[in-house]
Design a protein around this motif. Structure first.
Motif, short mmCIF file in Angstrom:
data_model
loop_
_atom_site.label_atom_id
_atom_site.label_comp_id
_atom_site.label_asym_id
_atom_site.label_seq_id
_atom_site.Cartn_x
_atom_site.Cartn_y
_atom_site.Cartn_z
N ILE A 177 -51.13 -13.78 14.76
CA ILE A 177 -50.82 -14.91 13.88
C ILE A 177 -51.58 -14.77 12.56
N ARG A 178 -52.84 -14.36 12.61
CA ARG A 178 -53.61 -14.17 11.38
C ARG A 178 -52.95 -13.10 10.51
N ASP A 179 -52.49 -12.01 11.12
CA ASP A 179 -51.82 -10.94 10.37
C ASP A 179 -50.53 -11.42 9.74
N ILE A 180 -49.75 -12.22 10.48
CA ILE A 180 -48.51 -12.76 9.94
C ILE A 180 -48.81 -13.66 8.74
N LYS A 181 -49.80 -14.54 8.89
CA LYS A 181 -50.15 -15.45 7.80
C LYS A 181 -50.69 -14.69 6.59
N ALA A 182 -51.29 -13.53 6.81
CA ALA A 182 -51.82 -12.72 5.72
C ALA A 182 -50.72 -11.87 5.06
N GLY A 183 -49.49 -11.98 5.57
CA GLY A 183 -48.38 -11.24 4.97
C GLY A 183 -48.21 -9.83 5.50
N LYS A 184 -48.95 -9.45 6.52
CA LYS A 184 -48.87 -8.09 7.05
C LYS A 184 -47.64 -7.88 7.93
N ALA A 185 -47.08 -8.97 8.46
CA ALA A 185 -45.95 -8.82 9.37
C ALA A 185 -45.00 -10.00 9.22
N ASP A 186 -44.76 -10.43 7.98
CA ASP A 186 -43.92 -11.61 7.80
C ASP A 186 -42.48 -11.37 8.21
N HIS A 187 -42.08 -10.12 8.39
CA HIS A 187 -40.72 -9.83 8.84
C HIS A 187 -40.51 -10.27 10.30
#
Length: 63
Positions: free
Chosen positions: A51-61
């Motif tokens: 979730i932290r990675d998604i919020k940081a834009g690393k895995a927004d796909h």
């Protein structure tokens, strides 16, 4: 099977809705809302990091 406590669904823009859950043993779960019986399981910390990675834009796909 452990009792899973599911959080409210999170829905992205026009995307599927997901639910996160935890159990008393510290496991984390993620599922598409309405299909919780087909969930992914990992440690709660692994799901927090995702979730932290998604919020940081690393895995927004993924959303």
């Amino acid at each position: 099977m452990a009792d899973i406590i599911w959080e409210d669904a999170f829905c992205g823009e026009g995307a599927s809705c997901f639910r996160l859950g935890t159990d008393a043993d510290g496991n984390g779960y993620v599922a598409i809302a309405g299909a919780e019986q087909n969930h992914l399981t990992d440690s709660a910390e692994a799901l927090r990091q995702m979730i932290r990675d998604i919020k940081a834009g690393k895995a927004d796909h993924l959303l």
